[in-house]
Design a protein around this motif. Structure first.
Motif: not given
Length: 167
Positions: A50-51, A83-90
């Motif tokens: 994500a990052a 999961m929220a971080y993964y989706d938001a960064m994507h």
């Protein structure tokens, strides 16, 4: 490989969806389990994907320096947050990629190491990078006996069962 940005974006969506299916298999209790000292947990791998997509690839193709600072739990702690971080960064990254002009897409990007590379080639490398870490997620989960989805619909034993005899 990707003559047009739209083809890349479609493929990016399918790569992300395949990775996300594996991420959803991570049991919350095993998110931070590491297979050996100095190795990454599944949580580390997901936060890293994500990052780096957002803070290195999306920044550099926009002509800015990398802002990637790591993959630690400070970014997201616990499976719902990861999961929220993964989706938001994507989502942020995809929006940045979608806004590239044809000139930017066909142009060149400077990597954090100072090399210049075609922008589309740099983003192709991002997809290879994601596939690498998705493979690590499969291995990490497999070491814990977690059942994971096949990448393209059939597991290896199912594929072998469907094979025509050689003759």
């Amino acid at each position: 490989m990707f003559a047009e940005l739209t083809g890349f974006l479609d493929y990016l969506d399918s790569v992300h969806a395949r990775t996300r299916r594996v991420v959803l298999c991570i049991p919350p209790a095993l998110l931070e389990w590491v297979p050996a000292p100095q190795r990454w947990s599944a949580g580390d791998q997901v936060r890293h994907l994500a990052a780096i997509e957002r803070w290195m690839y999306a920044e550099t193709v926009s002509g800015r320096p990398s802002r990637y600072e790591g993959h630690g739990k400070v970014l997201a702690d616990g499976l719902p947050a990861v999961m929220a971080y993964y989706d938001a960064m994507h989502a942020e990254s995809r929006a940045i990629f979608a806004a590239l002009t044809p000139e930017q897409w066909a142009g060149r990007t400077t990597t954090p190491a100072g090399a210049t590379i075609g922008t589309w080639k740099w983003l192709r490398a991002m997809l290879e990078h994601e596939a690498h870490h998705r493979g690590q997620l499969y291995l990490t989960l497999g070491l814990q006996g977690i059942v994971t989805p096949p990448i393209y619909g059939l597991s290896e034993p199912e594929l072998a069962a469907h094979a025509a005899p050689r003759g």
